[in-house]
Design an enzyme around this catalytic site. Structure first.
Site, short mmCIF file in Angstrom:
data_model
loop_
_atom_site.label_atom_id
_atom_site.label_comp_id
_atom_site.label_asym_id
_atom_site.label_seq_id
_atom_site.Cartn_x
_atom_site.Cartn_y
_atom_site.Cartn_z
N LEU A 53 0.87 -1.17 0.00
CA LEU A 53 0.00 0.00 0.00
C LEU A 53 0.90 1.21 0.00
O LEU A 53 1.91 1.23 0.72
CB LEU A 53 -0.90 0.01 1.25
CG LEU A 53 -2.02 -1.03 1.34
CD1 LEU A 53 -2.63 -1.02 2.74
CD2 LEU A 53 -3.10 -0.77 0.30
N ASP A 54 0.56 2.23 -0.79
CA ASP A 54 1.44 3.40 -0.82
C ASP A 54 1.33 4.19 0.48
O ASP A 54 0.45 3.94 1.31
CB ASP A 54 1.17 4.27 -2.06
CG ASP A 54 -0.20 4.92 -2.06
OD1 ASP A 54 -0.62 5.46 -1.02
OD2 ASP A 54 -0.86 4.91 -3.11
N VAL A 55 2.22 5.15 0.66
CA VAL A 55 2.33 5.86 1.93
C VAL A 55 1.03 6.57 2.32
O VAL A 55 0.72 6.71 3.51
CB VAL A 55 3.52 6.86 1.88
CG1 VAL A 55 3.26 7.97 0.85
CG2 VAL A 55 3.81 7.45 3.26
N SER A 57 -2.02 5.50 1.62
CA SER A 57 -3.12 4.54 1.73
C SER A 57 -3.05 3.82 3.06
O SER A 57 -2.01 3.75 3.70
CB SER A 57 -3.07 3.53 0.58
OG SER A 57 -3.19 4.19 -0.67
#
Length: 221
Positions: A53-55, A57
């Site tokens: 998951l990106d930062v 999210s």
């Protein structure tokens, strides 16, 4: 030696509730907080993250010590679905949703949502629950951007048969229940032929900060 061999053969798996701001990497050159700093210690081996998951999210991450299980859960051919709750800025029309389900062309190939469900909201900030079969980088956000909308909040609430429940607060983790373990192996065609290890009373590598989560998780439709 026998007991050490038994421990090394065990599978471990946990659910982690990632808050926004953490990164899914072991060491971040920018010095940001990483999810791995909040995981319990393994008696042997190392944690493998199932997807990323990106930062910006949040939500469900699965971690396991079993590399084969992780690879099968992530591989596109096994078609393990993921469900997300997203808040979208801007007007979303039926035509836009239809296009997202039928498929759009991204810079790394065609992509689509399996399902998009209106989850309510007011004004131009509207919530949707959606299902996707892949885990390409920023795929959910890029799909919405392709139809002219912007995702302002994104949380993964389900990965295959595993649902993020209210027991797991932001920045916290729990072990999988026996029925969850069986379901996870079944969905990727692995046999339950190895013992599952327990992490009871094993501390995290460092104390996780108490983080209040604004998210409410809904069961998949």
């Amino acid at each position: 030696v026998g007991s050490r061999r038994l421990v090394s053969n065990q599978r471990f798996a946990i659910i982690y509730n990632k808050p926004e701001g953490q990164v899914v990497t072991r060491h971040d050159p920018e010095g940001r907080d990483t999810v791995f700093a909040h995981l319990p210690r393994l008696p042997v081996g190392r944690w493998v993250a199932v997807g990323r998951l990106d930062v910006n999210s949040a939500g469900l991450l699965l971690f396991t010590s079993d590399g084969e299980l992780a690879n099968r859960l992530m591989h596109p051919r096994n078609r393990v679905d993921r469900e997300y709750a997203v808040r979208v800025n801007g007007e979303v029309t039926d035509a836009m949703v239809r296009k997202l389900v039928e498929g759009v062309e991204l810079d790394d190939g065609p992509a689509r949502f399996e399902d998009v469900v209106d989850a309510g909201g007011e004004g131009r900030n509207h919530w949707f629950h959606l299902v996707i079969m892949e885990g390409r980088k920023r795929e959910v956000r890029r799909l919405w951007e392709a139809v002219g909308a912007t995702v302002s909040r994104l949380k993964r609430v389900r990965y295959g048969p595993i649902i993020l429940d209210s027991r797991v607060k932001a920045g916290g983790w729990r072990e999988l229940e026996p029925d969850e373990r069986r379901a996870l192996l079944e969905v990727v065609g692995l046999s339950d032929d190895r013992p599952w290890g327990s992490l009871a009373r094993r501390p995290a590598r460092k104390t996780a900060k108490a983080l209040a989560s604004p998210w409410k998780v809904r069961p998949p439709r």
